[in-house]
Design a protein around this motif. Structure first.
Motif, PDB file in Angstrom:
ATOM      1  N   LEU A  65       0.945  -1.147   0.457  1.00  0.00           N
ATOM      2  CA  LEU A  65       0.238   0.495  -0.028  1.00  0.00           C
ATOM      3  C   LEU A  65       0.927   1.359  -0.047  1.00  0.00           C
ATOM      4  CD1 LEU A  65      -2.853   1.011   0.406  1.00  0.00           C
ATOM      5  CD2 LEU A  65      -2.865   0.857   2.454  1.00  0.00           C
ATOM      6  N   SER A  66       0.080   2.220  -1.382  1.00  0.00           N
ATOM      7  CA  SER A  66       1.189   3.723  -0.795  1.00  0.00           C
ATOM      8  C   SER A  66       0.899   3.905   0.002  1.00  0.00           C
ATOM      9  CB  SER A  66       1.135   4.314  -2.059  1.00  0.00           C
ATOM     10  OG  SER A  66      -0.332   4.817  -2.224  1.00  0.00           O
ATOM     11  N   TYR A  67       1.836   4.812   0.752  1.00  0.00           N
ATOM     12  CA  TYR A  67       2.346   5.948   1.966  1.00  0.00           C
ATOM     13  C   TYR A  67       1.237   6.654   2.157  1.00  0.00           C
ATOM     14  CZ  TYR A  67       3.604   8.423   6.042  1.00  0.00           C
ATOM     15  OH  TYR A  67       4.227   9.259   7.150  1.00  0.00           O
ATOM     16  N   GLU A  68       0.652   7.403   0.731  1.00  0.00           N
ATOM     17  CA  GLU A  68       0.103   8.188   0.709  1.00  0.00           C
ATOM     18  C   GLU A  68      -1.280   7.635   0.938  1.00  0.00           C
ATOM     19  OE1 GLU A  68      -1.478  11.193  -3.073  1.00  0.00           O
ATOM     20  OE2 GLU A  68       0.066   9.575  -3.513  1.00  0.00           O
ATOM     21  N   LYS A  69      -1.908   6.335   0.736  1.00  0.00           N
ATOM     22  CA  LYS A  69      -2.728   5.866   1.850  1.00  0.00           C
ATOM     23  C   LYS A  69      -2.979   5.360   2.533  1.00  0.00           C
ATOM     24  CE  LYS A  69      -4.006   4.206  -3.475  1.00  0.00           C
ATOM     25  NZ  LYS A  69      -4.468   3.037  -4.277  1.00  0.00           N
ATOM     26  N   VAL A  70      -1.522   5.691   3.264  1.00  0.00           N
ATOM     27  CA  VAL A  70      -1.839   5.149   4.647  1.00  0.00           C
ATOM     28  C   VAL A  70      -1.754   6.220   5.191  1.00  0.00           C
ATOM     29  CG1 VAL A  70      -0.646   4.491   6.236  1.00  0.00           C
ATOM     30  CG2 VAL A  70      -0.303   3.314   4.279  1.00  0.00           C
ATOM     31  N   LYS A  71      -1.684   7.245   4.988  1.00  0.00           N
ATOM     32  CA  LYS A  71      -2.614   8.334   5.236  1.00  0.00           C
ATOM     33  C   LYS A  71      -3.318   9.224   5.351  1.00  0.00           C
ATOM     34  CE  LYS A  71       1.263  11.343   3.769  1.00  0.00           C
ATOM     35  NZ  LYS A  71       1.777  12.325   2.802  1.00  0.00           N
ATOM     36  N   GLN A  72      -4.373   8.087   4.105  1.00  0.00           N
ATOM     37  CA  GLN A  72      -5.835   8.651   3.356  1.00  0.00           C
ATOM     38  C   GLN A  72      -6.455   7.646   4.947  1.00  0.00           C
ATOM     39  OE1 GLN A  72      -6.805   7.879  -0.258  1.00  0.00           O
ATOM     40  NE2 GLN A  72      -5.377   8.807  -1.120  1.00  0.00           N
ATOM     41  N   ILE A  73      -5.927   6.560   5.761  1.00  0.00           N
ATOM     42  CA  ILE A  73      -6.643   6.268   5.941  1.00  0.00           C
ATOM     43  C   ILE A  73      -5.986   6.156   7.591  1.00  0.00           C
ATOM     44  CG2 ILE A  73      -7.059   4.261   4.934  1.00  0.00           C
ATOM     45  CD1 ILE A  73      -5.163   2.561   6.180  1.00  0.00           C
ATOM     46  N   ASN A  74      -5.318   7.249   8.468  1.00  0.00           N
ATOM     47  CA  ASN A  74      -5.213   7.436   9.333  1.00  0.00           C
ATOM     48  C   ASN A  74      -5.812   8.060  10.219  1.00  0.00           C
ATOM     49  OD1 ASN A  74      -2.179   7.245  10.992  1.00  0.00           O
ATOM     50  ND2 ASN A  74      -2.037   9.309  11.437  1.00  0.00           N
ATOM     51  N   ASN A  75      -6.779   9.126  10.145  1.00  0.00           N
ATOM     52  CA  ASN A  75      -7.423   9.489  10.878  1.00  0.00           C
ATOM     53  C   ASN A  75      -9.001   8.837  10.991  1.00  0.00           C
ATOM     54  OD1 ASN A  75      -5.867  11.283  11.524  1.00  0.00           O
ATOM     55  ND2 ASN A  75      -5.985  12.210  10.065  1.00  0.00           N
ATOM     56  N   ASN A  76      -9.713   7.645  10.157  1.00  0.00           N
ATOM     57  CA  ASN A  76     -10.236   6.835   9.885  1.00  0.00           C
ATOM     58  C   ASN A  76     -10.734   5.955  11.481  1.00  0.00           C
ATOM     59  OD1 ASN A  76     -12.125   4.864  10.128  1.00  0.00           O
ATOM     60  ND2 ASN A  76     -11.685   4.184   7.729  1.00  0.00           N
ATOM     61  N   VAL A  77     -11.994   6.820  11.741  1.00  0.00           N
ATOM     62  CA  VAL A  77     -12.735   6.763  13.425  1.00  0.00           C
ATOM     63  C   VAL A  77     -12.565   5.302  13.568  1.00  0.00           C
ATOM     64  CG1 VAL A  77     -13.538   9.195  13.835  1.00  0.00           C
ATOM     65  CG2 VAL A  77     -14.657   6.882  12.552  1.00  0.00           C
ATOM     66  N   ASN A  78     -12.537   5.041  12.852  1.00  0.00           N
ATOM     67  CA  ASN A  78     -12.788   2.767  13.679  1.00  0.00           C
ATOM     68  C   ASN A  78     -11.584   2.064  13.446  1.00  0.00           C
ATOM     69  OD1 ASN A  78     -15.514   2.558  12.881  1.00  0.00           O
ATOM     70  ND2 ASN A  78     -15.340   2.864  10.468  1.00  0.00           N
ATOM     71  N   ILE A  79     -11.004   2.761  13.389  1.00  0.00           N
ATOM     72  CA  ILE A  79      -9.561   2.373  13.301  1.00  0.00           C
ATOM     73  C   ILE A  79      -8.527   2.268  14.028  1.00  0.00           C
ATOM     74  CG2 ILE A  79      -7.164   2.001  12.122  1.00  0.00           C
ATOM     75  CD1 ILE A  79      -7.969   2.186   9.173  1.00  0.00           C
ATOM     76  N   LYS A  80      -8.390   2.207  15.546  1.00  0.00           N
ATOM     77  CA  LYS A  80      -7.096   2.518  16.489  1.00  0.00           C
ATOM     78  C   LYS A  80      -6.138   2.477  16.402  1.00  0.00           C
ATOM     79  CE  LYS A  80      -5.978   0.161  20.973  1.00  0.00           C
ATOM     80  NZ  LYS A  80      -6.037  -0.680  21.849  1.00  0.00           N
ATOM     81  N   GLU A  81      -4.651   1.968  15.318  1.00  0.00           N
ATOM     82  CA  GLU A  81      -4.267   2.076  15.658  1.00  0.00           C
ATOM     83  C   GLU A  81      -3.428   1.349  14.070  1.00  0.00           C
ATOM     84  OE1 GLU A  81      -1.689   0.856  18.531  1.00  0.00           O
ATOM     85  OE2 GLU A  81      -1.534  -1.253  18.121  1.00  0.00           O
ATOM     86  N   ILE A  82      -2.451   1.885  13.162  1.00  0.00           N
ATOM     87  CA  ILE A  82      -2.026   1.495  12.422  1.00  0.00           C
ATOM     88  C   ILE A  82      -0.131   0.881  12.085  1.00  0.00           C
ATOM     89  CG2 ILE A  82      -1.459   1.581   9.421  1.00  0.00           C
ATOM     90  CD1 ILE A  82      -4.246   3.873  10.452  1.00  0.00           C
TER      91      ILE A  82
END
Length: 552
Positions: A65-82
C-alpha cells in the motif's frame, strides 16, 4: 408474613442435614456453571495470547500500500492504530551457522510497529541508523549492544527474476540454479537492543530479521500495513468498505482470522452457528441436571411439611403466603449457596490450572492463566437464580393447594388400594424380608421415590450425553485436522542421496522405533494449469470446490 418467614428459617435450622444438602446442591451447580465459564474464558484467553504471539495482534494486513494511502486512512474513526513496515533489503551474514539462512533482512518500521516488539535487552531504535536484533541470532554470532553492522544491502534473484522476501532460500539441491544477491546500497547500523523472535520472521525465512526506525518515507513508497480496529464487530464489512475507498485489490488483504474468530466474529456463519449449537446443548444438559438436583430437595421438603402447610391454611394463611414460604426457603438457600459456589468455582478452576501447568509444562509454550470475563460470571449467576426459582415453582404451587383435611389424612401421598402393596415371592427370596419391606414402603410413598428415580435417570442420561458429546467432538476434531497417530515427525533434506538414505536408516533402525512411515516428496516449478489439466476422476472434487468458493 414475617412470622411465616421466621417459621421457615426455624424449619431450615431444625432440618439441618437436608438444608445443608440443598445448599451443597446449589453450591455444586453454581460451581459447575461458573467453572465452565471460567474454563472457557481461560482457554479463550490462552488462545488469544498464543495467536498474538505467532500471528500478531492486528486484525487486517494490507500488502504493498502506498504511503499516501496510509495517510488517508490514518484518521479513520474505526481504526485504533496502524503499524507498517518497509523492507530495506537483504545482506550476507557470513557467520551464519544455518545453511538455509545466510542473510540479514533489514526491515524499517514505524513507531507503532516498534512497540509490538518484545525487548529483552537495551532499547528500541530512535533513528534509521540504529537496529534491534532477534535473540536467536546470537546462536550464530555473539553480538553485543553497541556493536556495528556494515551491511551491503540488495535483493534476491533466481533465474533472472526477483524473489519474494518470504520465499525459502534457493540452493543447489533444492533447485538446479542457486539464487544470487544483487547489491544496491550499503549502510552502517548500530545495535541498540535485543528482542524476542518476531512472528514476522518465519522459521523457513532465508534471513534473520532486524529492525530499524522508518524515516524519510515518500508518498509513493510501498509499505505493508497492519490495521487494528477499535471494535472487532463487522470487521470484514469495515475492511471491504476501506478497500473500496482506497481503490486497491482485495487480494492484497489478509485477515487475522484466528484472532478475529476468538472475539466472536467469523467470515463464515456456519462456524458460529455450530459453536452456538454446541454451547446450547451443553448448557441445556447442565440446566436439566441442576434443576433436578434442586427441585428434588424442594419437592421432598414440601412433602415433609405437608402437615405444617395444612395447619397454616387452617388458621387463615392464603395460597400466596404458602407459595411465598417455599420461595423464601429457596431465597435463603440461594443467598448462601450461590456465593459459596462462586468462590468454589474460582478456587476449583485455579487449582486445576496449577495442576495442568505443572503436568503439561513441556506441552504448552505458555502457562494457562485464570482469565475472568464478567459476562461468564454474570450469566451463571443469573442462570442459577432462574434455576432455583424454576425448581421451587412446582413445589410452591403444590404447597399452596394443600387443604387442612388433606394434610391431616395424608391420603394424597400414601395411597393403598387393593393389592397395590403386594409383593411377589421372588422379591423375598432374592432380597429377603428387608427388601420386601423396602419395596412395600416405596409403593406406599410413590411420590417421594418417583422424584429420586427421576433424578437417578437424569443423572445417567447426562453422563451418557456428555460422554457421547465429547466423543463426537474428539472424532470431529481429529478428522478436521487429519491427525495421524505418531510420536515424532522428522524431516530430512540433503542433496546427497547416499547420506540421505544413511540418515533415514539410522533413524528407523533405532531400537526405540516401533513403526514408521517414509514419505518422499519433490517440488517442481510449472506454468499455470487449468481445470482441464486435472485427471477426470478428480474433476468432481474440483467442481465442488469451485462451487464452494463461489458461494463464499
Amino acid at each position: 408474613m414475617k412470622i411465616l418467614n421466621k417459621l421457615t428459617i426455624k424449619h431450615l435450622k431444625m432440618n439441618k442435614k437436608r438444608t445443608v444438602v440443598t445448599i451443597i446442591g446449589v453450591l455444586l451447580s453454581t460451581a459447575l456453571m461458573v467453572g465452565i465459564g471460567l474454563l472457557f474464558s481461560t482457554v479463550r484467553d490462552f488462545a488469544i495470547r498464543d495467536i498474538i504471539k505467532y500471528n500478531g495482534s492486528h486484525h487486517v494486513q494490507i500488502y504493498d500500500l502506498s504511503y499516501e494511502k496510509v495517510k488517508q486512512i490514518n484518521n479513520n474513526v474505526n481504526i485504533k492504530e496502524i503499524a507498517f513496515e518497509k523492507g530495506i533489503g537483504f545482506a550476507y551474514f557470513k557467520e551464519s551457522k544455518e545453511l538455509y539462512k545466510p542473510y540479514f533482512y533489514v526491515n524499517s518500521v514505524n513507531e507503532v510497529f516498534l512497540e509490538t516488539l518484545k525487548l529483552k535487552e537495551g532499547r528500541l531504535p530512535k533513528n534509521s541508523n540504529e537496529v534491534v536484533i532477534p535473540e536467536h541470532i546470537l546462536s550464530s554470532y555473539n553480538y553485543q549492544i553497541g556493536d556495528t553492522l556494515d551491511l551491503e544491502l540488495g535483493y534476491r534473484y533466481h533465474a533472472g527474476a526477483p524473489i519474494d522476501n518470504n520465499d525459502e532460500y534457493y540452493h543447489m539441491g533444492y533447485d538446479s540454479e542457486e539464487e544470487t544477491l544483487i547489491i544496491e546500497t550499503s549502510q552502517k547500523y548500530t545495535i541498540v537492543g535485543i528482542i524476542e523472535r518476531s512472528y514476522h520472521e518465519s522459521y523457513s525465512a532465508p534471513g534473520y530479521e532486524i529492525y530499524t526506525k522508518l524515516e524519510n518515507i515518500k508518498d509513493d513508497d510501498l509499505v505493508n500495513v497492519f490495521i487494528t480496529y477499535r471494535k472487532i464487530s463487522k470487521v470484514y464489512d469495515k475492511t471491504e468498505t476501506l478497500v473500496k475507498s482506497l481503490n486497491i485489490d482485495l487480494t492484497n488483504v489478509d485477515y487475522n482470522d484466528a484472532l478475529i474468530s476468538m472475539y466472536g466474529e467469523n467470515k463464515y456463519s456456519n462456524v458460529n452457528n455450530a459453536m452456538v449449537k454446541i454451547i446450547t446443548i451443553v448448557l441445556s444438559l447442565i440446566a436439566v441436571g441442576c434443576i433436578m438436583v434442586i427441585y428434588n430437595s424442594f419437592a421432598i421438603s414440601v412433602i415433609e411439611r405437608k402437615k405444617q402447610f395444612g395447619l397454616f391454611s387452617s388458621i387463615g394463611a392464603t395460597k400466596y403466603q404458602l407459595r411465598k414460604m417455599v420461595f423464601y426457603e429457596a431465597f435463603i438457600v440461594g443467598i448462601i449457596g450461590i456465593p459459596l459456589g462462586l468462590l468454589s468455582g474460582f478456587f476449583g478452576i485455579w487449582v486445576v490450572l496449577q495442576i495442568t501447568n505443572n503436568l503439561l509444562s513441556d506441552v504448552f509454550m505458555m502457562d494457562l492463566e485464570l482469565a475472568v470475563y464478567p459476562l461468564f460470571v454474570i450469566i451463571p449467576i443469573i442462570f442459577m437464580i432462574v434455576v432455583i426459582i424454576f425448581s421451587a415453582f412446582l413445589p410452591a404451587r403444590r404447597a399452596s393447594k394443600i387443604t387442612p383435611i388433606e394434610a391431616i389424612r395424608l391420603n394424597d401421598d400414601i395411597k393403598i388400594k387393593g393389592k397395590k402393596v403386594k409383593t411377589s415371592k421372588l422379591t423375598r427370596k432374592v432380597f429377603g424380608i428387608e427388601g420386601e419391606i423396602s419395596l412395600k414402603n416405596m409403593k406406599r410413598n410413590k411420590r417421594k421415590y418417583r422424584i429420586t428415580i427421576i433424578s437417578l435417570f437424569i443423572s445417567i442420561v447426562l453422563f451418557i450425553s456428555f460422554s457421547s458429546l465429547l466423543t463426537y467432538v474428539t472424532i470431529g476434531t481429529t478428522r478436521f485436522f487429519n491427525d495421524v497417530d505418531f510420536d515424532i515427525y522428522v524431516e530430512v533434506n540433503d542433496p546427497d542421496k547416499t547420506l540421505l538414505n544413511k540418515t533415514i536408516n539410522d533413524i528407523i533402525n533405532t531400537s526405540e522405533v516401533d513403526k514408521y512411515t517414509i514419505f518422499r516428496g519433490k517440488d517442481y516449478m510449472t506454468n499455470g494449469i487449468s481445470d482441464k489439466d486435472y485427471h477426470k476422476d478428480y474433476q468432481p472434487i474440483l467442481d465442488n470446490n469451485n462451487q464452494n468458493n463461489i458461494g463464499k
